[in-house]
Design an enzyme around this catalytic site. Structure first.
Site, short mmCIF file in Angstrom:
data_model
loop_
_atom_site.label_atom_id
_atom_site.label_comp_id
_atom_site.label_asym_id
_atom_site.label_seq_id
_atom_site.Cartn_x
_atom_site.Cartn_y
_atom_site.Cartn_z
N SER A 19 2.75 9.37 3.01
CA SER A 19 1.41 8.89 3.39
C SER A 19 1.34 8.33 4.81
O SER A 19 0.33 8.54 5.49
CB SER A 19 0.92 7.85 2.38
OG SER A 19 0.74 8.46 1.14
N LYS A 67 0.48 1.01 -10.44
CA LYS A 67 -0.92 1.49 -10.52
C LYS A 67 -1.74 0.86 -11.64
O LYS A 67 -2.96 0.75 -11.53
CB LYS A 67 -0.93 3.01 -10.70
CG LYS A 67 -0.61 3.79 -9.44
CD LYS A 67 -0.80 5.27 -9.68
CE LYS A 67 -0.57 6.05 -8.39
NZ LYS A 67 -0.86 7.46 -8.53
#
Ligand code: NAP
Length: 291
Positions: A32, A81
């Site tokens: 990322s 998450k």
């Protein structure tokens, strides 16, 4: 000076630079930073994207500390998450449905969580076919399957068949989806694969089968079970051309690499943080340098 140039190309990091990043455990192999920093630099935005290795014990401190330090946004990856949702002020409706957050926005002292994985997958599919009214077969019933399944249903697919090695997990996910949203979901094991693939429009493989370094793994579906009108999306992005996508090619089906979903989920996070749409091709170029 050399150190700063390494992080952020030609642009100097100053006290005005906006910091975004990633929290996960581990984060060493994340792609990322390459994708987001390429877009920030290309667009001339004074932002930098930094990965932070946060152990589960430090998650709450990391979120509170990020707010205190004026960090503008975070991506969230494994294993945080789900648990990170406990430390946020607000959760976007889709992220609430999915039950997981992969993007956080710190805005006016409020911390809001989103999930861009599913939108990323649907945008990747919609480059080649609208998903509305389509029949979808999805292999796997883990975290990625869950995000993509909810978003596909929100996008109006006709039906979803979940096929998983552990059939009980597919059943669990089907039941959970159906209690949260009106949908047409069925499930089964690999014994129903042949019949289901023959009548479907879209096949999505959400398993890690074929992912580097296991690139020679036998793909979950072979060409003889596919048809030429099928769209095959492998969520694996390394390698770009997986064995599953080679089978799709043999069958004359359209193949989509997981790289598209990876980029589009990043595009959606970038939009949440900056309110601007980043150029897909610049993010792709940033990533391809790593593959
Ligand atoms: P996960 O929660 O661990 O789920 C993995 C799923 O794959 C489970 O349903 C598991 O079945 C199944 N599976 C694992 N090995 C298998 C095998 N050898 N044969 C058949 N089924 C198998 O993982 P996840 O977070 O969903 O991630 C799955 C994959 O998606 C990874 O490769 C990840 O890199 C990729 N991904 C890509 C993106 C992207 O942006 N492109 C985003 C997220 C994830 P059981 O239930 O039987 O164990």
């Amino acid at each position: 000076m050399y150190f700063f140039e390494n992080i952020k190309g030609d642009t100097l990091i100053t006290g005005k630079t906006n910091i975004v990043g990633l929290i996960g455990h581990p984060v060493e192999h994340s792609m990322s930073p390459a994708m987001h920093n390429a877009a920030f630099e290309y667009m001339g935005l004074d932002y930098v994207y930094v990965p932070f290795n946060v152990s589960p014990d430090n998650l709450e401190d990391a979120i509170n500390g990020s707010r205190s330090m004026g960090i503008k946004g975070l991506n969230v990856t494994i294993p945080h998450k789900i648990r990170v949702m406990n430390y946020l002020d607000e959760i976007d409706q889709t992220a609430g449905l999915i039950g997981a957050v992969n993007t956080i926005h710190f805005h006016k002292n409020e911390i809001k969580g989103y999930n861009t994985d599913g939108v990323g997958a649907v945008r990747a599919l919609e480059e080649v076919t609208p998903v509305k009214d389509k029949k979808v077969v999805m292999i796997g019933a883990g975290g990625a399957a869950r995000a993509v399944a909810f978003q596909l249903i929100l996008s109006g697919i006709e039906s979803l068949t979940l096929i998983n090695r552990t059939v009980d997990k597919a059943k669990l996910l089907k039941n959970e989806i159906e209690t949260r949203i009106e949908s047409n979901v069925s499930y089964g094991g690999f014994d129903i694969l042949k019949e289901e693939v023959a009548r479907t429009d879209i096949l999505i493989d959400t398993t890690p089968v074929g992912m580097y370094p296991h690139i020679d793994d036998k793909p979950v579906v072979s060409a003889d079970l596919m048809h030429s009108k099928l769209v095959v999306n492998d969520l694996v992005y390394n390698p770009l051309q997986t064995n599953l996508l080679k089978e799709a090619n043999k069958a004359g089906a359209v193949g989509i690499s997981g790289l598209k979903m990876l980029i589009y989920q990043g595009v959606e996070s970038f939009k949440i943080w900056t309110s601007q749409e980043p150029p897909f091709n610049i993010m792709e170029k940033g990533l391809k340098g790593l593959l």
